[in-house]
Scaffold this motif. Structure first.
Motif, PDB file in Angstrom:
ATOM      1  N   ILE A 195       0.836  -1.209   0.000  1.00 38.22           N
ATOM      2  CA  ILE A 195       0.000   0.000   0.000  1.00 38.22           C
ATOM      3  C   ILE A 195       0.865   1.252   0.000  1.00 38.22           C
ATOM      4  CG2 ILE A 195      -1.682   1.323   1.344  1.00 38.22           C
ATOM      5  CD1 ILE A 195      -2.779  -1.430   2.314  1.00 38.22           C
ATOM      6  N   ILE A 196       1.912   1.263   0.810  1.00 35.24           N
ATOM      7  CA  ILE A 196       2.814   2.424   0.860  1.00 35.24           C
ATOM      8  C   ILE A 196       3.475   2.647  -0.492  1.00 35.24           C
ATOM      9  CG2 ILE A 196       5.018   3.246   1.799  1.00 35.24           C
ATOM     10  CD1 ILE A 196       4.209   2.068   4.479  1.00 35.24           C
ATOM     11  N   ILE A 239       1.087   4.319  -2.830  1.00 36.74           N
ATOM     12  CA  ILE A 239       0.929   5.747  -2.531  1.00 36.74           C
ATOM     13  C   ILE A 239       2.143   6.535  -3.024  1.00 36.74           C
ATOM     14  CG2 ILE A 239       0.761   7.441  -0.655  1.00 36.74           C
ATOM     15  CD1 ILE A 239      -0.802   5.269   0.923  1.00 36.74           C
ATOM     16  N   SER A 272       4.049   5.915  -5.451  1.00 39.27           N
ATOM     17  CA  SER A 272       4.139   5.987  -6.915  1.00 39.27           C
ATOM     18  C   SER A 272       3.438   7.217  -7.468  1.00 39.27           C
ATOM     19  CB  SER A 272       3.555   4.722  -7.552  1.00 39.27           C
ATOM     20  OG  SER A 272       2.141   4.691  -7.424  1.00 39.27           O
ATOM     21  N   TYR A 273       2.583   7.857  -6.660  1.00 41.92           N
ATOM     22  CA  TYR A 273       1.880   9.064  -7.092  1.00 41.92           C
ATOM     23  C   TYR A 273       2.594  10.340  -6.638  1.00 41.92           C
ATOM     24  CZ  TYR A 273      -2.054   6.282  -8.655  1.00 41.92           C
ATOM     25  OH  TYR A 273      -2.847   5.385  -9.336  1.00 41.92           O
ATOM     26  N   MET A 274       3.659  10.191  -5.870  1.00 43.98           N
ATOM     27  CA  MET A 274       4.379  11.357  -5.371  1.00 43.98           C
ATOM     28  C   MET A 274       5.400  11.842  -6.401  1.00 43.98           C
ATOM     29  SD  MET A 274       3.071  11.883  -2.400  1.00 43.98           S
ATOM     30  CE  MET A 274       2.134  11.018  -1.126  1.00 43.98           C
ATOM     31  N   LEU A 329      -6.472  -2.495  -3.325  1.00 44.63           N
ATOM     32  CA  LEU A 329      -5.909  -1.144  -3.353  1.00 44.63           C
ATOM     33  C   LEU A 329      -4.699  -1.077  -4.292  1.00 44.63           C
ATOM     34  CD1 LEU A 329      -6.095  -0.042   0.399  1.00 44.63           C
ATOM     35  CD2 LEU A 329      -7.510   0.748  -1.501  1.00 44.63           C
ATOM     36  N   MET A 389      -4.254   1.296  -7.563  1.00 47.45           N
ATOM     37  CA  MET A 389      -3.175   2.281  -7.639  1.00 47.45           C
ATOM     38  C   MET A 389      -2.217   2.014  -8.797  1.00 47.45           C
ATOM     39  SD  MET A 389      -2.248   3.175  -3.645  1.00 47.45           S
ATOM     40  CE  MET A 389      -2.215   1.486  -3.034  1.00 47.45           C
ATOM     41  N   ASN A 431       7.090   6.111  -9.466  1.00 49.47           N
ATOM     42  CA  ASN A 431       6.614   7.462  -9.765  1.00 49.47           C
ATOM     43  C   ASN A 431       7.319   8.021 -11.004  1.00 49.47           C
ATOM     44  OD1 ASN A 431       9.098   7.686  -8.459  1.00 49.47           O
ATOM     45  ND2 ASN A 431       8.505   9.450  -7.224  1.00 49.47           N
TER      46      ASN A 431
END
Length: 345
Positions: free
Chosen positions: A24-25, A28, A30-32, A78, A82, A275
């Motif tokens: 999950i981390i 997340i 990968s969108y930063m 999730l 993502m 990302n």
């Protein structure tokens, strides 16, 4: 006996929690558009393992009919939302080519084996013959060898990395006229991005050829098992991610100012779970995700089928097909897509 089973289940669940949280981390992160913690960026390389482990935990708790299975189920759902799919359900059928269609190939040719990394004779000539057989309209080559253009006479137009700086050489070959070209001089690296503006019928399209920062790590157990080597490998991975992020942002800034319909091809040296990939891709179509089949392997690392080479296209193109080839003539495998320009329909 029950007590021993309970202890084992607690240990398994503790590991399960760690694996689920890491997946999950990583999703997340990968969108930063930046690195929050450099160490965590490396996790994008092992996302398939995190998925596989969560599936195993899901099966384990399912067999035992325990509610702990919910954790991995949530992590998998999730993660899918993502990252998107990473297994293509398309086929290898290539439609009959029409005048509005454009076949484009991306291939890291490893210098046409000029340094003899592959021991088979005539590898460079075999690469040329492969390209001639597939006959793409536009050919994006990473790690080019300048003299090979003499064997690719079917392309009257080409653009290459300029001579003025020491860089790995990229090339764009085209059957259609190149009216403008340029190079994005990435700082502090030998890697490079070039582009060419190509007149396709009555329109002009811009084709980018990217070769982002290389990891320069050869598959070896020593690189990850030996303490000192493992530390050096880890530092190199973190440094490479940092450089790739910088390069992806340079590309994105240039791309946003393009006045044309765009295609971006090349060796990104990173997976679709990073990302870096998401920054470069933006709203472009990934031809593999549209029409690809299987895992889309473009590079073998310890026999792991990594996809680190891409063809991305603006929405003005309809993706008709995507092909991954198994020809082992480089450390990368070639990819090719057929696109239909909607303005020509």
């Amino acid at each position: 006996m029950k007590k021993a089973t309970s202890i084992i289940d607690r240990i398994v669940y503790a590991i399960n929690v760690l694996v689920a949280v890491l997946l999950i981390i990583t999703g997340i992160l990968s969108y930063m558009p930046f690195q929050i913690v450099s160490a965590l960026s490396v996790l994008s390389l092992v996302v398939p393992f995190l998925f596989a482990l969560n599936i195993l935990f899901l099966v384990y708790w399912g067999i035992k009919l325990k509610r702990q299975l919910v954790l991995s189920l949530v992590a998998i759902v999730l993660g899918y939302l993502m990252f998107g799919p990473f297994y293509g359900l398309g086929n290898n059928d290539v439609p009959q080519k029409e005048s509005s269609d454009l076949k484009i190939m991306s291939y890291n040719v490893w210098g046409f084996n000029k340094n003899g990394w592959m021991k088979e004779p005539g590898v460079g000539d075999s690469i040329v013959q492969f390209i001639k057989k597939q006959d793409p309209d536009i050919l994006c080559i990473q790690e080019h060898a300048r003299t090979r253009h003499r064997q690719l006479k079917q392309y009257p137009y080409r653009s290459e990395t300029p001579y003025v700086k020491k860089r790995t050489i990229q090339a764009i070959f085209s059957k259609y006229p190149i009216v403008n070209n340029g190079s994005l001089d990435l700082p502090g690296t030998i890697n490079n991005i070039i582009y060419a503006d190509i007149v396709f019928h009555k329109d002009t399209i811009r084709v980018y050829n990217l070769h982002l920062q290389s990891f320069k790590i050869r598959p070896s157990a020593d690189n990850f098992s030996d303490g000192e080597k493992s530390e050096r490998t880890y530092k190199r991975l973190v440094h490479t991610f940092s450089k790739q992020l910088e390069q992806a942002e340079i590309f994105r800034e240039h791309f946003e100012n393009s006045p044309y319909t765009n295609i971006a091809c090349g060796d990104f040296n990173n997976t679709q779970f990073s990302n870096i990939y998401k920054i470069v891709k933006g709203d472009l179509q990934d031809t593999f995700l549209e029409k690809g089949k299987g895992f889309g392997r473009t590079y073998d690392f310890w026999k792991i089928p990594l996809r680190i080479d891409y063809i991305l296209a603006d929405s003005e193109f309809e993706v008709l097909s995507h092909q991954n080839f198994d020809d082992r003539l480089s450390d990368h495998y070639p990819i090719m897509a057929t696109l239909r320009f909607s303005s020509h329909e």
